[in-house]
Design a protein around this motif. Structure first.
Motif, PDB file in Angstrom:
ATOM      1  N   GLN A 277     103.730  27.117  84.263  1.00  0.00           N
ATOM      2  CA  GLN A 277     103.825  28.405  83.942  1.00  0.00           C
ATOM      3  C   GLN A 277     102.942  29.606  83.874  1.00  0.00           C
ATOM      4  OE1 GLN A 277     105.188  28.874  80.089  1.00  0.00           O
ATOM      5  NE2 GLN A 277     106.956  30.988  80.107  1.00  0.00           N
TER       6      GLN A 277
ATOM      7  N   ARG B  73      99.930  29.988  81.249  1.00  0.00           N
ATOM      8  CA  ARG B  73      99.952  29.449  80.505  1.00  0.00           C
ATOM      9  C   ARG B  73     100.662  28.162  79.522  1.00  0.00           C
ATOM     10  NH1 ARG B  73     100.267  33.746  76.942  1.00  0.00           N
ATOM     11  NH2 ARG B  73      99.808  35.412  77.170  1.00  0.00           N
ATOM     12  N   GLY B  74     101.108  27.292  80.610  1.00  0.00           N
ATOM     13  CA  GLY B  74     101.470  26.128  80.836  1.00  0.00           C
ATOM     14  C   GLY B  74     101.451  25.196  82.050  1.00  0.00           C
ATOM     15  N   ARG B  75     101.251  23.554  81.562  1.00  0.00           N
ATOM     16  CA  ARG B  75     101.106  23.293  83.554  1.00  0.00           C
ATOM     17  C   ARG B  75     101.018  21.625  83.004  1.00  0.00           C
ATOM     18  NH1 ARG B  75      96.446  21.471  87.433  1.00  0.00           N
ATOM     19  NH2 ARG B  75      95.669  23.680  87.272  1.00  0.00           N
TER      20      ARG B  75
ATOM     21  N   TYR C 292     107.026  35.231  77.669  1.00  0.00           N
ATOM     22  CA  TYR C 292     106.662  34.048  77.729  1.00  0.00           C
ATOM     23  C   TYR C 292     107.191  33.507  76.359  1.00  0.00           C
ATOM     24  CZ  TYR C 292     103.238  30.174  76.069  1.00  0.00           C
ATOM     25  OH  TYR C 292     102.780  29.748  75.690  1.00  0.00           O
ATOM     26  N   GLU C 293     107.288  33.678  75.011  1.00  0.00           N
ATOM     27  CA  GLU C 293     107.958  32.934  74.032  1.00  0.00           C
ATOM     28  C   GLU C 293     109.438  33.489  74.466  1.00  0.00           C
ATOM     29  OE1 GLU C 293     104.390  32.777  71.158  1.00  0.00           O
ATOM     30  OE2 GLU C 293     106.621  33.600  70.320  1.00  0.00           O
ATOM     31  N   THR C 294     110.363  32.467  75.707  1.00  0.00           N
ATOM     32  CA  THR C 294     111.632  33.278  75.792  1.00  0.00           C
ATOM     33  C   THR C 294     112.304  31.372  75.461  1.00  0.00           C
ATOM     34  OG1 THR C 294     110.854  31.825  78.205  1.00  0.00           O
ATOM     35  CG2 THR C 294     110.837  34.496  77.820  1.00  0.00           C
ATOM     36  N   VAL C 295     111.813  30.908  74.082  1.00  0.00           N
ATOM     37  CA  VAL C 295     112.782  29.598  73.892  1.00  0.00           C
ATOM     38  C   VAL C 295     114.489  29.700  73.672  1.00  0.00           C
ATOM     39  CG1 VAL C 295     113.519  28.483  71.413  1.00  0.00           C
ATOM     40  CG2 VAL C 295     111.403  28.566  72.126  1.00  0.00           C
ATOM     41  N   ASN C 296     114.078  31.338  73.270  1.00  0.00           N
ATOM     42  CA  ASN C 296     116.138  32.135  73.183  1.00  0.00           C
ATOM     43  C   ASN C 296     116.546  32.835  74.398  1.00  0.00           C
ATOM     44  OD1 ASN C 296     116.659  30.826  70.492  1.00  0.00           O
ATOM     45  ND2 ASN C 296     115.508  32.578  70.031  1.00  0.00           N
ATOM     46  N   TYR C 297     115.476  32.958  75.794  1.00  0.00           N
ATOM     47  CA  TYR C 297     115.966  33.361  76.918  1.00  0.00           C
ATOM     48  C   TYR C 297     115.905  32.294  78.145  1.00  0.00           C
ATOM     49  CZ  TYR C 297     116.401  36.301  81.103  1.00  0.00           C
ATOM     50  OH  TYR C 297     116.872  36.322  82.398  1.00  0.00           O
ATOM     51  N   VAL C 298     116.378  31.974  78.988  1.00  0.00           N
ATOM     52  CA  VAL C 298     115.999  31.503  80.038  1.00  0.00           C
ATOM     53  C   VAL C 298     116.025  31.668  81.371  1.00  0.00           C
ATOM     54  CG1 VAL C 298     117.179  29.036  78.873  1.00  0.00           C
ATOM     55  CG2 VAL C 298     118.968  30.826  80.530  1.00  0.00           C
ATOM     56  N   GLY C 299     115.259  31.550  81.980  1.00  0.00           N
ATOM     57  CA  GLY C 299     115.047  31.821  82.535  1.00  0.00           C
ATOM     58  C   GLY C 299     115.928  31.831  84.351  1.00  0.00           C
TER      59      GLY C 299
END
Lengths: 115, 114
Positions: free
Chosen positions: A48, A55-57, A97-104
């Motif tokens: 990500q 921000r993430g791997r 970035y912080e999209t727990v409540n929104y999905v890509g």
């Protein structure tokens, strides 16, 4: 909107070669994530990126790398291709970035075949 | 680590039959839960989601309820159509070291005949 676009649609490479896949996010989206979907399996998270920083791997070898450009598009590079890298590579974009409540939103994917 | 387990397919139904696809999860935090659908030759589409316990997600006649006590998020539809034939993926998202990565199950293939 135009949706997430990925190129190329299909790609055939041989073992040991290198490949670059491209993703353009939805306009206004700043985060891009990459997933690998092997035939018959669910997608697995690779990377990500947000604001051009990783921000993430996921659990993938160093042969996999990515970057994000100032226009928020992204490239996924895979070196020293193995037969097991054959898969559908999916890109997803999201506004932040912080999209727990929104999905890509996912693109249609790039089908990579390694011979 | 976090994981998702969903029932193996294929699931074969006649049109207008009732559909259930089971999904259970393991997570250390309080994840959001999702169902995605993948039609032949296409990318993933979000079908529905639930972000906290007891939430019910619904879309296009499909429903799923976030059950924290049983760590489940089963997908249901009262009357399936041929156009529902696709692969269905259960997934969770939990903020952690991997950012907001989605963790997917292996997928369940649904085939509906007329």
């Amino acid at each position: 909107d135009a949706g997430v676009t990925q190129s190329p649609t299909h790609l055939i490479k041989t073992r040991g070669q290198q490949v670059t896949l491209r993703c353009s996010p939805i306009s206004g989206h700043k985060s891009v994530s990459w997933y690998q979907q092997v035939l018959g399996q669910g997608p697995q998270f690779i990377f990500q990126y947000y604001e051009k920083e990783e921000r993430g791997r996921g659990n993938f070898p160093d042969r996999f790398s990515a970057r994000q450009f100032p226009n928020y598009s992204s490239e996924l590079n895979v070196n020293a291709l193995l037969l097991g890298d054959s898969a559908l590579y999916l890109c997803a974009s999201s506004p932040q970035y912080e999209t727990v409540n929104y999905v890509g939103r996912f693109g249609p994917g790039t089908r990579l075949t390694v011979l | 680590g976090d994981s998702v387990t969903q029932m193996e397919g294929p699931v074969t139904l006649s049109e207008e039959a009732f559909l259930t696809i089971n999904c259970t999860y393991t997570a250390t935090g309080y994840p959001s839960l999702f169902w995605y659908v993948q039609y032949p030759g296409e990318g993933l589409q979000l079908l529905l989601k639930a972000t906290k316990a007891d939430d019910k997600g619904s879309n296009k006649g499909f429903e799923a309820t976030y059950r924290k006590e049983t760590t489940s998020f089963h997908l249901e539809k009262g009357s399936v159509q041929v156009s529902d034939s696709a692969v269905y993926f259960c997934a969770l998202s939990d903020l952690g070291q991997a950012g907001t990565a989605l963790i997917f199950g292996k997928g369940t293939t649904l085939s509906v005949s007329s």
